[in-house]
Enzyme design. Structure first.
Site, PDB file in Angstrom:
ATOM      1  CG  HIS A 432      -0.296   0.024   2.535  1.00 59.24           C
ATOM      2  ND1 HIS A 432       0.116   1.191   3.147  1.00 59.24           N
ATOM      3  CD2 HIS A 432       0.033  -0.976   3.405  1.00 59.24           C
ATOM      4  CE1 HIS A 432       0.649   0.924   4.330  1.00 59.24           C
ATOM      5  NE2 HIS A 432       0.619  -0.392   4.505  1.00 59.24           N
ATOM      6  CB  CYS A 451       1.255  -3.805   5.592  1.00 64.09           C
ATOM      7  SG  CYS A 451      -0.281  -4.711   5.885  1.00 64.09           S
TER       8      CYS A 451
END
Length: 533
Positions: A432, A451
């Protein structure tokens, strides 16, 4: 003539029955060893047999007859095992000493020794090829964060094919990893072993940062150090005590190869990397060769590779790198796991639903200290019916606080930024964007909760969507500016491999080393050095 014929016939009969008796005796020795393995582990020449299950199937299929029918096949096996050191493995793991001793005494072996030689050879072949196919070390034990599926081969079929073809080296070669980086690491291993034979390198003492134009004895040691690893060439040596232009270029090359701040000066970090011993570098190469054996033999035609230790993402298609991006990975107490998946879609202007781990460890403790924390972070609390909950009505010390959903709507402060890339996995991990883009200027970038934050994510989105008419960069940017959430499926879905390599060779075949900031190398190295269990 008649007497001669009868004599020859008698000799033939005697030899035939002798050979039959010998074969029967050897078969019985093998049968007894295998049938009694539950109470007594199989041993041959006092060496433990490791691949009992596969070995038992092989000899049961053969009615316990010898598998290695001639001396030449044993010689081929010995040569293949001796070459295992070029794969970063240890020939001593595969009965090499006993095999050589028995081979050299081949004509004098008794029944027991002949049976033992056969069992050792079979076990050595099975064990060595299994290590090439799957790795010597169990990745889930050495590295609990490793979740990539291993290769699947039938060792019994592989063995039978090798024996029938009477070409052991070819059978071994067929199971070797064939990826370009694995082959590059093998070459690097040989180079660094030669460095070791040459005495390695001396340590460079710490001191003030050395810069171009300086002149002292420490510079002479730096030049000698860089000469060993060919960062500096002999024809570039110049005045041994002078920090000249050639040394400056050599230091730049060294810093790039080790992910050090590239400034051409020699400070503490650069000296620290120079002083890592040749033995430690050899171990590092071996560890990363082992990691390749844990992976599929080959990757697909189109894939995304994230190297956690390099903080880098590469997109490969048709055998070439198409895009490269910096990434931010999980901090040390929230390590990014190693796994593979397939990128199926991306979301522009995503909302962020807080994962349970972050909710428990970060969000709720922060709210207990400051009820306005949720407002500052633009987090909205929802119950199971998706109704908004007033934070002031919640008992933050109760278990109810963990039953709610915490969501951050799309916007400039959203933790996921303008886009997220989704690939199914059990770890709630995805690629992301991030509002904290200044962190990409750092050399080591382990700042996330697991992440992977990617630099220039809209350029990556444009490439992966691959639709220049409907979704070129301009249209993607316009959609982001609209602040409306939109899901875009990928027509061509690349595999994604999130891996951890601290040594590899680049496209030019130059060895690269990285800091083992997750401390994942040590356990693998120790397991590689350990005796077979």
């Amino acid at each position: 003539m008649k007497n001669t014929f009868l004599a020859m016939l008698s000799l033939f009969i005697i030899l035939t029955f002798t050979a039959f008796d010998e074969g029967f005796e050897i078969n019985e020795i093998i049968r007894n060893k295998i049938e009694n393995q539950k109470s007594n582990p199989v041993r041959a020449e006092n060496d433990l047999i490791y691949c009992e299950e596969s070995l038992s199937k092989i000899y049961e299929n053969r009615m316990f007859s010898l598998a290695w029918g001639n001396k030449s096949s044993i010689k081929q096996l010995i040569k293949s095992i001796e070459e295992s050191e070029y794969e970063g493995l240890n020939p001593n793991d595969y009965h090499i000493k006993k095999l050589i001793n028995l081979y050299n005494s081949y004509s004098k072996l008794n029944f027991e020794q002949k049976a033992n030689l056969d069992l050792l050879a079979t076990d050595a072949f099975l064990l060595y090829t299994s290590h090439l196919l799957y790795g010597k070390v169990n990745p889930t034990i050495a590295d609990p964060q490793w979740h990539v599926e291993r290769s699947e081969e039938n060792p019994v079929l592989l063995f039978e094919s090798a024996i029938q073809g009477n070409n052991i080296p070819l059978s071994v070669k067929e199971v070797l990893p064939k990826h370009k980086i694995y082959l590059g690491l093998k070459k690097a291993l040989l180079i660094y072993k030669n460095f070791k034979k040459g005495g390695g390198w001396l340590e460079v003492p710490n001191g003030e940062t050395l810069k171009k134009g300086d002149e002292n004895d420490r510079i002479a040691l730096v030049k000698k150090r860089l000469l060993v690893t060919k960062d500096l060439r002999e024809n570039e040596f110049g005045d041994i005590r002078l920090f000249d232009d050639k040394l400056f270029d050599a230091v730049i090359l060294f810093q790039k190869r080790h992910n050090i701040q590239v400034d051409g000066s020699i400070g503490k970090k650069t000296i620290s990397e120079m002083n890592i011993s040749v033995d430690d570098r050899i171990d590092q190469i071996k560890v990363n060769l082992e990691r390749w054996r844990w992976l599929p033999q080959e990757f697909s035609n189109y894939y995304v590779k994230v190297n956690i230790a390099d903080f880098a993402l590469d997109v490969y298609k048709d055998g070439f790198i198409q895009r490269q991006h910096k990434v931010i990975v999980g901090k040390n107490n929230r390590k990014t796991p190693v796994f593979s998946s397939k990128i199926s879609y991306l979301v522009l202007n995503p909302s962020w639903t807080v994962p349970p781990g972050i909710m428990s460890v970060d969000i709720i403790p922060a709210v207990k200290k400051d009820i306005n924390y949720l407002k500052k972070k633009n987090l909205i609390v929802y119950d199971s019916q998706d109704s908004i909950i007033d934070p002031s009505s919640v008992d933050w010390d109760s278990s109810a606080a963990k039953s709610y959903t915490y969501r951050q709507p799309a916007g400039p402060v959203n933790a996921l930024g303008a886009v997220k890339f989704i690939f199914p996995n059990n770890f709630s991990v995805y690629l992301h964007d991030t509002p904290s883009r200044g962190l990409f200027k750092k050399i080591e970038r382990s700042f996330s909760s697991g992440c992977i934050r990617v630099q220039d994510p809209l350029l990556l989105a444009e490439f992966l969507v691959n639709d220049s008419i409907n979704w070129n960069l301009d249209k993607i940017q316009k959609q982001v500016k609209s602040k409306k959430t939109l899901t875009i499926p990928l027509k061509e879905q690349p595999d994604i491999h999130i891996l951890y390599w601290t040594a590899w060779t680049n496209e030019e075949g130059i060895i690269q080393f990285r800091n083992d900031f997750y401390d994942r190398d040590t356990a693998v190295s120790n397991a590689l050095k350990a005796e077979n269990q």
